[in-house]
Design a protein around this motif. Structure first.
Motif, PDB file in Angstrom:
ATOM      1  N   ARG A  33       0.521   6.944  -8.123  1.00  0.00           N
ATOM      2  CA  ARG A  33      -0.303   8.136  -8.326  1.00  0.00           C
ATOM      3  C   ARG A  33      -0.414   8.984  -7.051  1.00  0.00           C
ATOM      4  NH1 ARG A  33      -3.504   8.783 -12.715  1.00  0.00           N
ATOM      5  NH2 ARG A  33      -5.083   9.866 -11.480  1.00  0.00           N
ATOM      6  N   ALA A  34      -0.515   8.350  -5.894  1.00  0.00           N
ATOM      7  CA  ALA A  34      -0.607   9.110  -4.652  1.00  0.00           C
ATOM      8  C   ALA A  34       0.665   9.930  -4.437  1.00  0.00           C
ATOM      9  CB  ALA A  34      -0.850   8.182  -3.466  1.00  0.00           C
ATOM     10  N   SER A  35       1.814   9.317  -4.712  1.00  0.00           N
ATOM     11  CA  SER A  35       3.073  10.045  -4.567  1.00  0.00           C
ATOM     12  C   SER A  35       3.190  11.158  -5.604  1.00  0.00           C
ATOM     13  CB  SER A  35       4.254   9.084  -4.690  1.00  0.00           C
ATOM     14  OG  SER A  35       4.314   8.242  -3.554  1.00  0.00           O
ATOM     15  N   PRO A  65      -7.970   6.517   0.730  1.00  0.00           N
ATOM     16  CA  PRO A  65      -7.635   5.833  -0.525  1.00  0.00           C
ATOM     17  C   PRO A  65      -7.986   6.732  -1.703  1.00  0.00           C
ATOM     18  CG  PRO A  65      -9.054   4.484   0.888  1.00  0.00           C
ATOM     19  CD  PRO A  65      -9.085   5.866   1.437  1.00  0.00           C
ATOM     20  N   VAL A  66      -7.040   6.917  -2.628  1.00  0.00           N
ATOM     21  CA  VAL A  66      -7.293   7.817  -3.753  1.00  0.00           C
ATOM     22  C   VAL A  66      -7.106   7.149  -5.107  1.00  0.00           C
ATOM     23  CG1 VAL A  66      -6.754   9.936  -2.493  1.00  0.00           C
ATOM     24  CG2 VAL A  66      -4.904   8.680  -3.620  1.00  0.00           C
ATOM     25  N   GLY A 115      -2.561   4.511  -2.010  1.00  0.00           N
ATOM     26  CA  GLY A 115      -2.750   4.004  -3.357  1.00  0.00           C
ATOM     27  C   GLY A 115      -2.407   2.528  -3.463  1.00  0.00           C
ATOM     28  N   GLY A 116      -2.922   1.921  -4.515  1.00  0.00           N
ATOM     29  CA  GLY A 116      -2.698   0.504  -4.757  1.00  0.00           C
ATOM     30  C   GLY A 116      -3.973  -0.300  -4.622  1.00  0.00           C
ATOM     31  N   VAL A 126       0.856  -1.180   0.000  1.00  0.00           N
ATOM     32  CA  VAL A 126       0.000   0.000   0.000  1.00  0.00           C
ATOM     33  C   VAL A 126       0.893   1.231   0.000  1.00  0.00           C
ATOM     34  CG1 VAL A 126      -1.810   1.294   1.195  1.00  0.00           C
ATOM     35  CG2 VAL A 126      -1.812  -1.209   1.276  1.00  0.00           C
ATOM     36  N   GLU A 127       0.737   2.043  -1.019  1.00  0.00           N
ATOM     37  CA  GLU A 127       1.489   3.288  -1.095  1.00  0.00           C
ATOM     38  C   GLU A 127       0.862   4.325  -0.171  1.00  0.00           C
ATOM     39  OE1 GLU A 127       2.503   6.742  -4.432  1.00  0.00           O
ATOM     40  OE2 GLU A 127       0.902   5.286  -4.774  1.00  0.00           O
TER      41      GLU A 127
END
Length: 272
Positions: A171-173, A164-165, A144-145, A124-125
């Motif tokens: 993408r979150a980073s 969660p996005v 993310g993930g 999980v990012e």
């Protein structure tokens, strides 16, 4: 939340120790941690003693810290992200969550995700969107993930603020680092502006002019606040901006601005 959840924390610096302390204060968890400095003859004893003093088991290795954990939180430096993820792929068990909250480029996070997910653990990012001191475990974190929603339920039940996005690692980073170009860049600009204005003795005129252009902002206060942030956290912010430089270079863009911001952040940091 019923029962006790076991956590492993890899990296027992400011973030890891803050999270551990606040998780334990809420209750319902047991925590083991490992930090590379545990093995340092000078710094190790004090760091292990700190962990024990707040009720955390100092582990002999990252694998030891993670062996019974439902969730493993990776809170290391950007330069160690892939090494830690690669090692974790060798010792994580199927179904364990690996929550990577390090500031790293999207490509680095995608690569880390591939390593961990290949072990059948759940990568999980995490993109931490504000300084941890202050909000602590309530700091906003974008996740993310494919396993982000599942992990968020568990982590938010422990008091965290995880949103969660995206189901795509990286993408979150990207959201975090694109924002950081502005925030860290503005900090660098304000530090140099304030320093030059002070040297010339024109601070009153410069800040008055800026205030007139953007009436909603107190630029003198902004310069003071941002200068303090750079002095305290400039080294870490510089590392983050070098990750941002990697991100834009991976996109075929010129990384010069991000690298210049990184240099300015490092230059303004208190080296003591």
């Amino acid at each position: 939340m019923s029962g006790t959840i076991s956590l492993g924390i890899i990296g027992f610096g400011e973030v890891g120790s803050t999270f551990a302390r606040e998780f334990l204060a809420r209750g319902g968890v047991s925590i083991a941690t490992y930090d590379i400095l545990f093995d340092d003859p000078q710094k190790g004893p004090a760091k292990r003693e700190l962990a024990e003093s707040i009720g955390v088991r100092p582990a002999k290795s990252a694998a030891d810290a993670s062996k019974d954990a439902r969730i493993v939180i990776s809170a290391v430096t950007a330069s160690n992200v892939l090494d830690v993820a690669g090692q974790a792929a060798g010792y994580l068990n199927q179904g364990q969550f690996f929550f990577d909250i390090n500031s790293a480029s999207p490509v680095t996070k995608k690569t880390a995700a591939g390593k961990v997910n290949a072990s059948h653990a759940k990568y999980v990012e995490g993109a931490v969107m504000a300084p941890v001191p202050g909000p602590g475990i309530k700091v906003p974190i974008l996740a993310g993930g494919p396993f982000a929603e599942e992990a968020a339920v568990l982590l938010n039940g422990l008091g965290m603020n995880v949103t969660p996005v995206t189901t795509e690692p990286g993408r979150a980073s990207a959201m975090k680092l694109c924002r950081s170009i502005v925030i860290k860049g503005l900090e660098a600009i304000m530090v140099d502006c304030a320093a030059a204005a002070k040297q010339w003795g024109v601070e009153d005129e410069v800040f008055a002019s800026l205030d007139a252009s953007y009436p909603s902002i107190d630029f003198r206060q902004l310069a003071e606040t941002m200068g303090g942030r750079v002095r305290q956290h400039g080294i870490r912010r510089a590392a983050e901006m070098r990750e941002a430089a990697m991100m834009v270079e991976d996109l075929g863009m010129d990384p010069g601005l991000c690298k210049a911001i990184a240099d300015a952040q490092e230059r303004g940091a208190d080296k003591k």
